[in-house]
Design a protein around this motif. Structure first.
Motif, mmCIF file in Angstrom:
data_model
loop_
_atom_site.group_PDB
_atom_site.id
_atom_site.type_symbol
_atom_site.label_atom_id
_atom_site.label_comp_id
_atom_site.label_asym_id
_atom_site.label_seq_id
_atom_site.Cartn_x
_atom_site.Cartn_y
_atom_site.Cartn_z
ATOM 1 N N ALA A 283 0.831 -1.206 0.000
ATOM 2 C CA ALA A 283 0.000 0.000 0.000
ATOM 3 C C ALA A 283 0.866 1.257 0.000
ATOM 4 N N ASN A 284 1.943 1.258 0.783
ATOM 5 C CA ASN A 284 2.817 2.421 0.847
ATOM 6 C C ASN A 284 3.554 2.638 -0.470
ATOM 7 N N LYS A 285 3.987 1.562 -1.086
ATOM 8 C CA LYS A 285 4.689 1.677 -2.358
ATOM 9 C C LYS A 285 3.750 2.203 -3.447
ATOM 10 N N ALA A 286 2.516 1.739 -3.451
ATOM 11 C CA ALA A 286 1.542 2.215 -4.430
ATOM 12 C C ALA A 286 1.251 3.697 -4.227
ATOM 13 N N TRP A 287 1.159 4.094 -2.962
ATOM 14 C CA TRP A 287 0.898 5.520 -2.675
ATOM 15 C C TRP A 287 2.061 6.391 -3.138
ATOM 16 N N ALA A 288 3.281 5.957 -2.920
ATOM 17 C CA ALA A 288 4.446 6.716 -3.380
ATOM 18 C C ALA A 288 4.413 6.876 -4.895
ATOM 19 N N GLY A 289 3.956 5.846 -5.592
ATOM 20 C CA GLY A 289 3.837 5.939 -7.048
ATOM 21 C C GLY A 289 2.789 6.969 -7.456
#
Length: 378
Positions: A283-289
């Motif tokens: 979820a955090n990686k997707a948000w950073a994207g």
């Protein structure tokens, strides 16, 4: 004489007396005009003016009229043999008292004060509404903030302290039956966020502790056909003054274009997952994207437009800052694991300009300082 036939009585001297009135057992017949007789003919009517006098005296709205009606009614009653003398006298008395109170009120100013209070009460009543009747741009006080469902709000001038401001209204569609509070709340949160963003583009002009606010249909009002969701901004603590409206109808073309370009960075920034990368790395990686995409889009769009006067230089500087930030966020979005994510997290945030172009905002005539220096609300 036949001995079997009864003998006839012998009449008394002077003959039999004249027969009296016919009577039946237990129900004497009383001829008209005799003592105790019921009068023959139509019943006696009540004078209409006497009734009008009493009514006018009771309601106290037109006391002189009640007095006049009563005085005219008395001789009519006597002349025509009508009923209503007591009504007329009562109307005269009540109207006389009302006239006296009216004179005293006019002399002392009490009547004027009462009239002003009445007008104020009527004005407040006219501004009291159900939340479903609120319209875009209205500011209001919430009369039922302590209840699960608000049933009454009062529309007020946006210049005075108020609890909320309406940003828009939409209809809940696609549900054949009541979807439940959780589904309705999820839909309202998403749609109202979009509506609020378009209504208050200058997010830094929104006071601190003012956040998204909305009114949903309840299960009971849903059965009655209510499908409206009222979106707005509401105070989490104290009432706020002034309208937060800053949409395309109130901004210049340059102001609205600048905000439309940079605001998505703020919006995505507030969607950061609550769970740490150690708990939900995906979820955090997707948000950073997502934030990286917002940064790159803003940098590109700022370069597609010619900016007026003193704003051209600050906008160019903002584009350079966003280009540097893009590199850091690209690395964060491509982190291999939670540890790598943590290593690049702080540097990514530090590279992103905190003010998102304060000098450019100043040059464009926009609010250049976040509320209390703590960021913005969307």
């Amino acid at each position: 004489m036949d001995p079997n036939q009864p003998s006839q009585p012998t009449p008394p001297p002077g003959g039999w007396p004249a027969p009296g009135p016919y009577t039946s057992p237990g129900m004497p017949y009383t001829p008209y005009g005799a003592p105790g007789a019921a009068p023959y003919g139509p019943p006696r009517t009540t004078n209409g003016l006497a009734i009008g006098s009493l009514v006018s005296g009771i309601v106290c709205c037109l006391p002189p009229l009640g007095l006049i009606l009563g005085l005219v009614a008395l001789p009519q009653i006597k002349k025509r043999g009508q009923a209503g003398k007591g009504l007329a006298i009562a109307g005269i008395a009540l109207s006389a008292v009302s006239c006296l109170l009216l004179v005293v009120g006019l002399v002392t100013g009490g009547f004027s004060s009462a009239w002003n209070s009445f007008n104020k009460g009527m004005e407040e009543a006219s501004r009291s509404k159900s939340p479903s009747s609120l319209r875009t741009g209205q500011c209001f006080d919430d009369e039922g903030s302590s209840k699960k469902y608000t049933t009454e709000v009062t529309v007020v001038d946006c210049a005075r302290p108020h609890d909320g401001e309406v940003t828009g209204v939409f209809k809940m569609t696609g549900f054949e039956a009541w979807p439940g509070e959780e589904a309705a709340d999820e839909l309202a949160q998403k749609r109202c966020e979009t509506i609020n963003s378009a209504y208050a583009m200058d997010t830094w002009a929104i006071p601190k502790d003012v956040w998204i606010h909305y009114y949903l249909p309840s299960e009971d009002t849903w059965r009655l056909g209510d499908r409206s969701v009222i979106c707005g901004f509401g105070s989490a603590k104290d009432p706020f003054s002034g309208s937060v409206r800053s949409d395309r109808s109130t901004l210049t073309a340059d102001q609205s274009s600048f905000l439309a370009i940079v605001n998505p960075i703020e919006t995505v920034g507030y969607r950061e997952p609550e769970d740490d990368p150690d708990e939900d790395f995906a979820a955090n990686k997707a948000w950073a994207g997502e934030l990286l995409a917002a940064i790159d889009a803003a940098r590109a769009d700022l370069g597609k437009r010619s900016w007026p006067g003193d704003s051209a230089g600050p906008v160019a500087e903002l584009r350079k800052d966003l280009e540097a930030a893009s590199k850091r966020w690209r690395a964060l979005a491509g982190a291999a694991d939670a540890d790598a994510y943590w290593e690049g997290y702080d540097s990514a945030w530090n590279a992103l300009p905190e003010d998102l172009g304060a000098e450019a905002r100043t040059a464009l005539g926009l609010t250049d300082t976040p509320p209390a220096g703590e960021g913005t609300q969307t």
